[in-house]
Design an enzyme around this catalytic site. Structure first.
Site, PDB file in Angstrom:
ATOM      1  N   GLN A 149      -2.270  33.743  36.371  1.00 17.66           N
ATOM      2  CA  GLN A 149      -1.972  34.450  35.132  1.00 17.66           C
ATOM      3  C   GLN A 149      -2.224  35.951  35.277  1.00 17.66           C
ATOM      4  O   GLN A 149      -2.937  36.386  36.186  1.00 17.66           O
ATOM      5  CB  GLN A 149      -2.842  33.908  33.996  1.00 17.66           C
ATOM      6  CG  GLN A 149      -4.322  33.967  34.285  1.00 17.66           C
ATOM      7  CD  GLN A 149      -5.129  33.014  33.440  1.00 17.66           C
ATOM      8  OE1 GLN A 149      -4.660  32.471  32.458  1.00 17.66           O
ATOM      9  NE2 GLN A 149      -6.386  32.790  33.813  1.00 17.66           N
TER      10      GLN A 149
ATOM     11  N   HIS B 223     -16.470  31.506  18.470  1.00 18.29           N
ATOM     12  CA  HIS B 223     -17.293  30.745  19.403  1.00 18.29           C
ATOM     13  C   HIS B 223     -18.479  30.066  18.726  1.00 18.29           C
ATOM     14  O   HIS B 223     -18.881  28.969  19.128  1.00 18.29           O
ATOM     15  CB  HIS B 223     -17.746  31.655  20.548  1.00 18.29           C
ATOM     16  CG  HIS B 223     -16.640  32.023  21.485  1.00 18.29           C
ATOM     17  ND1 HIS B 223     -16.009  33.240  21.441  1.00 18.29           N
ATOM     18  CD2 HIS B 223     -16.022  31.292  22.455  1.00 18.29           C
ATOM     19  CE1 HIS B 223     -15.065  33.267  22.367  1.00 18.29           C
ATOM     20  NE2 HIS B 223     -15.056  32.109  22.987  1.00 18.29           N
TER      21      HIS B 223
ATOM     22  N   ASP C 219     -12.473  25.700  34.609  1.00 17.21           N
ATOM     23  CA  ASP C 219     -11.354  26.617  34.366  1.00 17.21           C
ATOM     24  C   ASP C 219     -10.535  26.686  35.645  1.00 17.21           C
ATOM     25  O   ASP C 219     -11.100  26.793  36.749  1.00 17.21           O
ATOM     26  CB  ASP C 219     -11.863  28.002  33.980  1.00 17.21           C
ATOM     27  CG  ASP C 219     -10.761  28.869  33.381  1.00 17.21           C
ATOM     28  OD1 ASP C 219     -10.887  29.270  32.223  1.00 17.21           O
ATOM     29  OD2 ASP C 219      -9.770  29.152  34.081  1.00 17.21           O
TER      30      ASP C 219
ATOM     31  N   ASP D 291     -12.005  24.662  25.008  1.00 16.65           N
ATOM     32  CA  ASP D 291     -11.770  26.068  24.658  1.00 16.65           C
ATOM     33  C   ASP D 291     -10.556  26.550  25.443  1.00 16.65           C
ATOM     34  O   ASP D 291     -10.647  27.425  26.306  1.00 16.65           O
ATOM     35  CB  ASP D 291     -13.023  26.885  24.997  1.00 16.65           C
ATOM     36  CG  ASP D 291     -12.920  28.323  24.527  1.00 16.65           C
ATOM     37  OD1 ASP D 291     -12.044  28.610  23.691  1.00 16.65           O
ATOM     38  OD2 ASP D 291     -13.710  29.164  25.009  1.00 16.65           O
TER      39      ASP D 291
END
Length: 506
Positions: free
Chosen positions: A234, A264, A307, A359
């Site tokens: 990305q 958050h 991630d 998330d």
């Protein structure tokens, strides 16, 4: 260099460059327009169609096949070279429909020229020692295409970038034409000057590339850019205006330091209020480690942060803007950073977690849409303790109501108890969350006793489950791997929002 090996090399380079252009334009179009499947389908279809037209037209240049091939390389190198810079310029200056049409027009021209390359070289090879010309030409062209598909994701995209990659291979195309002109047509100086002029323009784009990119980025992001990098997955951009630091992934804002605590704190502490003894936490996404910062306010034993982009983990540990915001959470000994695709991680994991926090980015692509699928939620349920809590961000509840509703309805196919709550975040809007458990819970019994919070209180947490009267859970299909309908919902919602936004700001 012997002339008999020059044409095979030319075939290889031509095939390499043409596929690179297609990949560059497809990726750029996906960044700007979203919906990668649709963009790649459109572009591949138009590319192949125009190649067929180009192959047909090539027969009219059979008598001067090599000379015309050289001119094709000039044209292809110039148009392919400026393709990404042109799309950057168009993105900030024309509407979505016009941009889509111009993308397809650019692809059509490149495909048309590419379709003429192989036939022209096949005609030319009949006059040389190029044995078994057609099969050899096609073989080398396809090998060049294979090399291109390997170069693009592993070298060009992460290390060179879209802008410079297009210009680089445009220069390669033109240099190939100039070399062939020098070898076969030394007396045609006008032809050589045509190629040299095209090459000069691309070199100018290289020299001024930094300034041009900064100008375009400033028009896109509005605030001054303090970090702009392309990872293998990305485009990562950080902006800063006064004290407000913002993170963008592929141009989509992920947080603003001015109000990210609202998001958050709501994402993390409400599920903790349902499972106060939670010790083992899984965070899917959240590579910047802001969710980890909030989890560390509880007495936990371990946090696994999954991630796909290790670059985000590196920034979370080293970038001064991000480390200031996440309070060095990524360096905490209880935080375990795992660079892996969330879907793959859940599929292979044998661990059990007390709380799973998704998330993740909004479902802007097929790859992300699967992270809101029934199958993904089933895998999350498998690695969740029986009395555990699963929570996911669910998008803006008004402008993106169908996405919000789709997540709710999909989760209800997996968990026995599913509830929605929301929090107003000035930078984003009225943001929704969906929480799921196997055991019933009563939101009125939620207590927030953590004193280290900026925003969330017991009253605020309980009130967040009261949805506005004009926000209803819409009737939607279930999002699955086989039918990622949530992507269509997102694009329709986004287009409607964009139209409203444009109208309101004029």
């Amino acid at each position: 260099m012997e002339k008999k090996i020059i044409l095979p090399i030319a075939v290889f380079i031509a095939g390499l460059c043409s596929i690179i252009y297609e990949l560059l334009i497809s990726t750029t179009a996906t960044y700007f327009m979203g919906d990668g499947v649709r963009q790649f389908s459109f572009i591949i279809g138009v590319y192949l169609f125009s190649m067929g037209i180009g192959a047909y037209l090539s027969k009219f240049f059979k008598n001067q096949s090599l000379l015309f091939f050289i001119r094709i390389e000039y044209a292809l190198g110039f148009i392919g070279g400026i393709s990404v810079p042109l799309l950057y310029f168009l993105f900030v200056n024309v509407g979505t429909t016009t941009l889509q049409l111009l993308i397809l027009l650019t692809v059509f021209i490149i495909g048309l020229l590419t379709g003429m390359e192989v036939p022209l070289l096949t005609f030319a090879s009949n006059k040389t020692d190029f044995k078994n010309n057609l099969s050899n030409v096609l073989s080398l062209d396809y090998i060049g295409g294979l090399i291109a598909t390997l170069l693009f994701p592993f070298i060009l995209l992460p290390f060179v970038g879209l802008y410079y990659s297009s210009i680089l291979f445009g220069i390669v195309n033109i240099l190939l034409g100039l070399f062939l002109n020098l070898i076969y047509f030394k007396n045609k100086k006008g032809n050589f000057l045509l190629g040299f002029a095209s090459l000069s323009i691309l070199i100018i784009l290289v020299v001024f590339g930094g300034k041009l990119l900064n100008t375009w980025d400033e028009k896109i992001y509005k605030h001054p850019i303090v970090l702009n990098i392309q990872s293998p997955y990305q485009k990562i951009v950080l902006t800063k205006k006064q004290e407000d630091v913002r993170l963008y992934l592929n141009r989509v804002i992920q947080f603003s330091s001015a109000d990210e605590h609202r998001y958050h704190e709501s994402l993390v502490h409400i599920p903790f209020a349902l499972r106060q003894d939670a010790k083992k936490i899984l965070i899917l996404g959240g590579g910047e480690n802001l969710a980890s910062r909030e989890v560390l306010k509880h007495d936990i034993e371990r946090i696994d942060v999954v991630d796909i982009d290790s670059t985000m983990f590196h920034l979370a540990k080293t970038n001064p803007f991000i480390t200031t915001i996440n309070k060095n959470a990524a360096l905490h000994p209880k935080v375990n950073l795992i660079a892996e695709d969330a879907f793959t991680f859940l599929f292979t994991s044998e661990e059990k977690y007390d709380i799973i926090i998704a998330d993740l980015p909004d479902p802007t692509t097929e790859a992300i849409a699967r992270l809101y699928s029934k199958q993904f939620f089933l895998m999350a349920k498998r690695v969740l303790h029986e009395n555990g809590v699963f929570v996911t961000q669910s998008g803006e509840i008004y402008f993106s109501n169908t996405v919000f509703s789709c997540i709710n309805r999909t989760l209800k196919k997996v968990f026995a108890n599913v509830e929605t709550y929301h929090t107003y975040i000035p930078s984003f809007g009225d943001w929704g969350f969906t929480i799921a458990t196997n055991e019933p819970f009563i939101s009125e019994k939620i207590n927030i006793d953590n004193q280290n919070l900026q925003y969330l209180s017991t009253e605020q947490a309980r009130n967040s489950f009261d949805m506005p009267k004009d926000i209803a859970i819409a009737t939607t299909k279930i999002n699955t791997l086989d039918n990622p309908i949530i992507l269509d919902y997102y694009l329709k919602d986004w287009n409607k929002w964009k139209s409203d936004f444009t109208t309101n700001t004029k």
